[in-house]
Design a protein around this motif. Structure first.
Motif, PDB file in Angstrom:
ATOM      1  N   ILE A  56       0.868  -1.183   0.000  1.00 14.96           N
ATOM      2  CA  ILE A  56       0.000   0.000   0.000  1.00 14.96           C
ATOM      3  C   ILE A  56       0.898   1.224   0.000  1.00 14.96           C
ATOM      4  O   ILE A  56       1.718   1.402   0.901  1.00 14.96           O
ATOM      5  CB  ILE A  56      -0.946   0.004   1.209  1.00 14.96           C
ATOM      6  CG1 ILE A  56      -1.886  -1.206   1.160  1.00 14.96           C
ATOM      7  CG2 ILE A  56      -1.748   1.292   1.263  1.00 14.96           C
ATOM      8  CD1 ILE A  56      -2.805  -1.315   2.357  1.00 14.96           C
ATOM      9  N   ARG A  57       0.725   2.085  -1.004  1.00 14.23           N
ATOM     10  CA  ARG A  57       1.543   3.286  -1.156  1.00 14.23           C
ATOM     11  C   ARG A  57       0.637   4.503  -1.087  1.00 14.23           C
ATOM     12  O   ARG A  57      -0.343   4.596  -1.825  1.00 14.23           O
ATOM     13  CB  ARG A  57       2.308   3.269  -2.476  1.00 14.23           C
ATOM     14  CG  ARG A  57       3.184   2.027  -2.651  1.00 14.23           C
ATOM     15  CD  ARG A  57       3.722   1.921  -4.068  1.00 14.23           C
ATOM     16  NE  ARG A  57       4.609   3.014  -4.385  1.00 14.23           N
ATOM     17  CZ  ARG A  57       5.915   3.024  -4.143  1.00 14.23           C
ATOM     18  NH1 ARG A  57       6.472   1.976  -3.558  1.00 14.23           N
ATOM     19  NH2 ARG A  57       6.661   4.051  -4.469  1.00 14.23           N
ATOM     20  N   VAL A  58       0.975   5.438  -0.204  1.00 14.14           N
ATOM     21  CA  VAL A  58       0.156   6.632   0.025  1.00 14.14           C
ATOM     22  C   VAL A  58       0.972   7.864  -0.343  1.00 14.14           C
ATOM     23  O   VAL A  58       2.136   7.996   0.052  1.00 14.14           O
ATOM     24  CB  VAL A  58      -0.297   6.710   1.497  1.00 14.14           C
ATOM     25  CG1 VAL A  58      -1.128   7.965   1.733  1.00 14.14           C
ATOM     26  CG2 VAL A  58      -1.098   5.471   1.885  1.00 14.14           C
ATOM     27  N   LEU A  68      -4.717  13.308  -2.127  1.00 13.54           N
ATOM     28  CA  LEU A  68      -4.613  12.121  -1.270  1.00 13.54           C
ATOM     29  C   LEU A  68      -4.755  10.918  -2.189  1.00 13.54           C
ATOM     30  O   LEU A  68      -5.836  10.675  -2.734  1.00 13.54           O
ATOM     31  CB  LEU A  68      -5.693  12.132  -0.189  1.00 13.54           C
ATOM     32  CG  LEU A  68      -5.570  11.105   0.953  1.00 13.54           C
ATOM     33  CD1 LEU A  68      -6.340  11.595   2.170  1.00 13.54           C
ATOM     34  CD2 LEU A  68      -6.131   9.753   0.536  1.00 13.54           C
ATOM     35  N   GLN A  69      -3.671  10.210  -2.398  1.00 12.21           N
ATOM     36  CA  GLN A  69      -3.682   9.081  -3.333  1.00 12.21           C
ATOM     37  C   GLN A  69      -3.197   7.820  -2.628  1.00 12.21           C
ATOM     38  O   GLN A  69      -2.229   7.845  -1.884  1.00 12.21           O
ATOM     39  CB  GLN A  69      -2.770   9.374  -4.530  1.00 12.21           C
ATOM     40  CG  GLN A  69      -2.808   8.309  -5.615  1.00 12.21           C
ATOM     41  CD  GLN A  69      -1.877   8.645  -6.767  1.00 12.21           C
ATOM     42  OE1 GLN A  69      -0.677   8.459  -6.668  1.00 12.21           O
ATOM     43  NE2 GLN A  69      -2.447   9.159  -7.848  1.00 12.21           N
ATOM     44  N   ILE A  70      -3.900   6.732  -2.880  1.00 11.12           N
ATOM     45  CA  ILE A  70      -3.532   5.443  -2.307  1.00 11.12           C
ATOM     46  C   ILE A  70      -3.511   4.397  -3.412  1.00 11.12           C
ATOM     47  O   ILE A  70      -4.456   4.299  -4.202  1.00 11.12           O
ATOM     48  CB  ILE A  70      -4.494   5.033  -1.174  1.00 11.12           C
ATOM     49  CG1 ILE A  70      -4.090   3.673  -0.588  1.00 11.12           C
ATOM     50  CG2 ILE A  70      -5.929   5.050  -1.614  1.00 11.12           C
ATOM     51  CD1 ILE A  70      -4.822   3.335   0.690  1.00 11.12           C
ATOM     52  N   GLN A  71      -2.407   3.672  -3.488  1.00 15.06           N
ATOM     53  CA  GLN A  71      -2.206   2.664  -4.529  1.00 15.06           C
ATOM     54  C   GLN A  71      -1.934   1.317  -3.866  1.00 15.06           C
ATOM     55  O   GLN A  71      -1.098   1.219  -2.969  1.00 15.06           O
ATOM     56  CB  GLN A  71      -1.038   3.059  -5.435  1.00 15.06           C
ATOM     57  CG  GLN A  71      -0.734   2.057  -6.539  1.00 15.06           C
ATOM     58  CD  GLN A  71       0.467   2.468  -7.368  1.00 15.06           C
ATOM     59  OE1 GLN A  71       1.075   3.498  -7.115  1.00 15.06           O
ATOM     60  NE2 GLN A  71       0.809   1.658  -8.354  1.00 15.06           N
ATOM     61  N   ASN A 203      -0.657  -4.763  10.679  1.00 11.12           N
ATOM     62  CA  ASN A 203      -0.533  -5.585   9.476  1.00 11.12           C
ATOM     63  C   ASN A 203       0.934  -5.654   9.058  1.00 11.12           C
ATOM     64  O   ASN A 203       1.321  -5.119   8.007  1.00 11.12           O
ATOM     65  CB  ASN A 203      -1.379  -4.998   8.345  1.00 11.12           C
ATOM     66  CG  ASN A 203      -2.856  -4.938   8.682  1.00 11.12           C
ATOM     67  OD1 ASN A 203      -3.588  -5.899   8.498  1.00 11.12           O
ATOM     68  ND2 ASN A 203      -3.297  -3.792   9.188  1.00 11.12           N
ATOM     69  N   PRO A 204       1.797  -6.301   9.841  1.00 12.22           N
ATOM     70  CA  PRO A 204       3.222  -6.335   9.499  1.00 12.22           C
ATOM     71  C   PRO A 204       3.528  -7.108   8.230  1.00 12.22           C
ATOM     72  O   PRO A 204       4.615  -6.963   7.673  1.00 12.22           O
ATOM     73  CB  PRO A 204       3.853  -7.010  10.730  1.00 12.22           C
ATOM     74  CG  PRO A 204       2.759  -7.816  11.335  1.00 12.22           C
ATOM     75  CD  PRO A 204       1.507  -7.048  11.078  1.00 12.22           C
ATOM     76  N   HIS A 205       2.567  -7.941   7.771  1.00 13.42           N
ATOM     77  CA  HIS A 205       2.783  -8.691   6.533  1.00 13.42           C
ATOM     78  C   HIS A 205       2.575  -7.833   5.300  1.00 13.42           C
ATOM     79  O   HIS A 205       2.843  -8.268   4.173  1.00 13.42           O
ATOM     80  CB  HIS A 205       1.829  -9.880   6.484  1.00 13.42           C
ATOM     81  CG  HIS A 205       0.383  -9.487   6.513  1.00 13.42           C
ATOM     82  ND1 HIS A 205      -0.253  -9.102   7.683  1.00 13.42           N
ATOM     83  CD2 HIS A 205      -0.548  -9.400   5.531  1.00 13.42           C
ATOM     84  CE1 HIS A 205      -1.519  -8.812   7.403  1.00 13.42           C
ATOM     85  NE2 HIS A 205      -1.716  -8.971   6.122  1.00 13.42           N
ATOM     86  N   VAL A 206       2.067  -6.597   5.478  1.00 11.62           N
ATOM     87  CA  VAL A 206       1.792  -5.685   4.366  1.00 11.62           C
ATOM     88  C   VAL A 206       2.850  -4.589   4.363  1.00 11.62           C
ATOM     89  O   VAL A 206       3.205  -4.045   5.406  1.00 11.62           O
ATOM     90  CB  VAL A 206       0.388  -5.074   4.487  1.00 11.62           C
ATOM     91  CG1 VAL A 206       0.113  -4.125   3.326  1.00 11.62           C
ATOM     92  CG2 VAL A 206      -0.668  -6.176   4.524  1.00 11.62           C
ATOM     93  N   SER A 207       3.337  -4.260   3.172  1.00 10.49           N
ATOM     94  CA  SER A 207       4.312  -3.179   3.031  1.00 10.49           C
ATOM     95  C   SER A 207       3.572  -1.840   2.903  1.00 10.49           C
ATOM     96  O   SER A 207       2.717  -1.678   2.030  1.00 10.49           O
ATOM     97  CB  SER A 207       5.184  -3.412   1.794  1.00 10.49           C
ATOM     98  OG  SER A 207       5.973  -2.277   1.518  1.00 10.49           O
ATOM     99  N   PHE A 208       3.893  -0.891   3.792  1.00  8.75           N
ATOM    100  CA  PHE A 208       3.275   0.434   3.774  1.00  8.75           C
ATOM    101  C   PHE A 208       4.325   1.480   3.431  1.00  8.75           C
ATOM    102  O   PHE A 208       5.463   1.416   3.905  1.00  8.75           O
ATOM    103  CB  PHE A 208       2.663   0.771   5.136  1.00  8.75           C
ATOM    104  CG  PHE A 208       1.342   0.108   5.405  1.00  8.75           C
ATOM    105  CD1 PHE A 208       0.153   0.769   5.144  1.00  8.75           C
ATOM    106  CD2 PHE A 208       1.290  -1.178   5.917  1.00  8.75           C
ATOM    107  CE1 PHE A 208      -1.067   0.163   5.396  1.00  8.75           C
ATOM    108  CE2 PHE A 208       0.077  -1.799   6.179  1.00  8.75           C
ATOM    109  CZ  PHE A 208      -1.107  -1.114   5.912  1.00  8.75           C
ATOM    110  N   THR A 209       3.913   2.450   2.598  1.00  7.14           N
ATOM    111  CA  THR A 209       4.776   3.579   2.271  1.00  7.14           C
ATOM    112  C   THR A 209       3.927   4.834   2.262  1.00  7.14           C
ATOM    113  O   THR A 209       2.849   4.854   1.662  1.00  7.14           O
ATOM    114  CB  THR A 209       5.448   3.405   0.900  1.00  7.14           C
ATOM    115  OG1 THR A 209       6.214   2.199   0.900  1.00  7.14           O
ATOM    116  CG2 THR A 209       6.357   4.573   0.591  1.00  7.14           C
TER     117      THR A 209
END
Length: 736
Positions: A56-58, A68-71, A203-209
């Motif tokens: 998930i990239r914000v 505000l964009q989320i990909q 959600n440590p299994h998900v990559s957040f930026t």
């Protein structure tokens, strides 16, 4: 005014009830769901997680008000569903009202995108794995809208990756009152980072930026497939992560937990908590609460957690707590708050009490004693405080080296204006200043010397040590010449010593001022260098020093003659009999003694030639290697030294043999008692010998280390610790 003038006017008639227009209804509803950029992002992150995203990239601009964009890389949205995507009450998670009791997803009402479309410009780019291309659609007031004037409102094909990219622009552009009520863009961005951080922890299994638009460096970034502990360390820092405790608790008994086939009843639940121990204190409570993976708030749980720490932390201090509570969906009512910020669940008092009891039990078990940590400059632990240049009125940060290094002298043009040295930077360097033991009578080796040995060679055993006790001027060091050796193994060992030299630690020892011995039994001493005070394990220091001295004099060591010469077999037998755990060996004690004695006798010529270790043909220990003049090892350790030469020395390879033998010899020379005894339990003779050992440590060991020791980095792990810094002490007293 007359009485008639004061009479009340007739009450107005009842106002007619009107049906609100749908646009007004939708805009009011949007205000309930989306009240700031962070709340909009929360809804979008939940949609991405429901879609099975692993990345998930914000991207944010002006605190989320401009952009505000989320990909994400989730399952995407089907092309046929795009026309009703932003309509109210359109959802893929709910079909009937009874589905609420089985709900396991974040969203379910179908209001997030609809609400956003009524207060912002919304566009969506999405692609499923089955699609050959991505589709882009724009929305306004819940319906599709043309991307450009005069074109069709239908979704248009475009390039894109699997997943969904949602772009929200000009948030609250048509509600100026709501827009003016928002804080600054930096504060709104901070709220956004807080939301992203909390979901990244859960959600440590998900990559957040998360990053600002145009910025090459993200403000929040986490890897995928990490653990909760790693996520906490990455996002909240090492100070919290190193004090974290972990606890799990559930409604099931241990017997029920072993039965995996049991069907969960309506009251089943389990909790997973990460919380700081009594060593961590913060000014503000950090409390992350997830119920059924939904970020919520609960005043009741929050107050219960604060009550736990009331008796553990001082007044005004707060902990860090992350709590994930999973409850059977049939027991939870998620539809009690417009933003799903609160939930209700059955048996809440009982569940909270069980969780708090488990947390308190874990906390008390880990906080019987407080841990007060020190910062050590040697291991890179202290960050210098930025100083202020008052002349220019500008702050400047100065990065200093790990150790104190004298600054270069100023040029002659500046010599006329010497800088004033502040009191906290003045260094006591006079050797006439009193040390810790200068106020007590100390016997020098010339008056009494422990052990039975005498030293051969030129000079008396106490040459160069005729200084009055309690002073430092008697610490003259004899020159130790390096022997000429052409053995490749010895040259390699000497090169390894030079290569492993830690320059800053060596400099500290070279320029130190001896302060005093703290504890003889624990081998602890204090030394000063510049404005800093260090606690040193002089036992570890001596072991490394004597190893290097033995290596330096390899093949040309002095001799410490024993008269009368004791029996090798008797000494080894004494040590073997006192050794514990021999019963576990396949050999008996006499067999072990025979093996060690035979090993040493068969190599006595080599030991004599290289190490001046003389053993006669009939098994008498005639001479021991003398590593340092004016220093006699504790001969009570001789049986242990001889016994260890059997199993601890590698006799099969040349280099390993030399190194391991010198290590054992150095261990024998360490100034420590065989059995630590309290000073009150010593006899008068033992007290005299103890004073003589202290004299050797101060006047022989430390001066020799200052001249010859190439201090290795391994001493920094636990044997050399900075315990005080004069400038820091001044700051403490300035606050008092």
């Amino acid at each position: 005014m007359t009485t008639q003038d004061r009479s009340p006017s007739p009450a107005p008639g009842p106002q007619p009830i009107r049906r609100l227009e749908q646009s007004v209804i939708n805009r009011i509803a949007a205000g309930e769901i989306i009240h700031r950029p962070a709340s909009a992002l929360k809804e979008l992150i939940e949609n991405s997680l429901d879609a099975g995203s692993t990345s998930i990239r914000v991207t944010i601009k002006d605190g989320g008000m401009k952009l505000l964009q989320i990909q994400d890389n989730g399952s995407g949205i089907r092309h046929d569903d795009l026309p009703i995507l932003a309509e109210r009450f359109t959802t893929s998670k709910l079909a009937t009202f009874s589905d609420l009791s089985r709900l396991t997803t974040y969203g379910f009402r179908g209001e997030a995108l609809a609400s956003i479309s009524y207060v912002a410009h919304l566009s969506v780019v999405t692609k499923t794995k089955a699609d050959s291309c991505a589709w882009k659609a724009c929305y306004a007031d819940g319906a599709l809208t043309p991307m450009k004037a005069g074109t069709s409102a239908d979704p248009k094909p475009c390039a894109g990756n699997d997943g969904t990219t949602i772009t929200v622009e000009n948030l609250f552009y048509n509600t100026p009152t709501r827009l003016s009520a928002l804080r600054s863009s930096s504060e709104e961005y901070a709220r956004i980072l807080d939301v992203v951080t909390k979901y990244a922890i859960h959600n440590p299994h998900v990559s957040f930026t998360c990053r600002k638009a145009g910025s090459p460096i993200p403000d929040v970034t986490t890897p995928s497939a990490s653990t909760t502990q790693q996520a906490i360390r990455l996002l909240y820092g090492q100070s919290i992560a190193k004090e974290i405790l972990h606890m799990t608790v559930s409604s099931r008994t241990p017997a029920e937990e072993d039965d995996d086939e049991e069907v969960p009843d309506k009251g089943s639940w389990d909790a997973d908590a990460y919380f700081t121990n009594a060593n961590y204190q913060a000014k503000k409570l950090v409390f992350l609460l997830f119920i059924n993976h939904r970020l919520v708030e609960s005043t009741k749980i929050r107050k219960a957690v604060e009550a736990i720490y009331t008796g553990v932390l001082p007044k005004g201090a707060s902990p860090y707590v992350y709590l994930s509570l999973n409850i059977e969906p049939r027991s939870v009512d998620v539809n009690v708050h417009p933003t799903k910020r609160e939930v209700h669940f059955l048996n809440d008092d009982e569940i909270i009490e069980r969780i708090c009891d488990a947390v308190q039990e874990k906390l008390v078990g880990q906080s019987q004693s407080r841990v007060f940590e020190y910062q050590t400059l040697l291991t890179g632990g202290i960050a210098e405080t930025p100083s202020q240049d008052k002349g220019k009125g500008k702050k400047r940060a100065r990065e200093e080296d790990e150790m104190d290094v004298d600054e270069p002298e100023p040029p002659p043009s500046q010599a006329a204006k010497p800088k004033k040295t502040l009191s906290q930077h003045k260094v006591r360097t006079s050797l006439q200043d009193r040390t810790l033991d200068s106020m007590f009578p100390v016997f020098s080796p010339s008056q009494q010397r422990p052990g039975d040995g005498t030293q051969s060679g030129s000079g008396s055993p106490n040459a160069g040590s005729g200084t009055p006790p309690g002073t430092q001027s008697g610490s003259r060091v004899r020159e130790i010449k390096e022997s000429q050796c052409y053995l490749t193994s010895v040259r390699q060992l000497r090169a390894a010593v030079v290569k492993g030299r830690h320059n800053h630690l060596t400099e500290i020892l070279q320029k130190h001022t001896f302060v005093g011995i703290v504890d003889v039994n624990k081998c602890l001493s204090l030394i000063q260098h510049s404005t800093k005070l260090y606690l040193v394990n002089h036992g570890a220091l001596a072991e490394e020093l004597f190893y290097q001295i033995g290596l330096r004099q390899f093949g040309d060591l002095g001799r410490l003659r024993l008269d009368p010469a004791p029996s090798l077999r008797k000494l080894v037998t004494l040590a073997v009999d006192a050794e514990e755990g021999v019963e576990r060996s396949k050999m008996t004690r006499p067999q072990i003694v025979d093996c060690i004695v035979d090993t040493l006798l068969s190599r006595r010529e080599m030991l004599e030639e290289y190490f001046s270790f003389g053993i006669s043909a009939d098994g008498k220990v005639e001479t021991l290697p003398m590593l340092l003049r004016d220093y006699t090892p504790n001969l009570d350790k001789l049986p242990l030294f001889l016994m260890r030469l059997g199993p601890q020395v590698d006799w099969t390879a040349e280099q390993e043999c030399f190194e391991s033998f010198l290590r054992e010899l150095a261990f024998f020379y360490v100034p420590e008692p065989v059995i630590p005894v309290s000073p009150d339990e010593l006899t008068e003779q033992e007290k005299v010998e103890d004073k003589a050992v202290q004299w050797q440590i101060q006047h022989v060991l430390f001066p020799t280390a200052a001249r010859y020791l190439a201090a290795p980095k391994s001493l920094l792990d636990r044997d050399v610790v900075q315990v005080a810094n004069l400038p820091d002490l001044y700051r403490v007293f300035e606050r008092c």
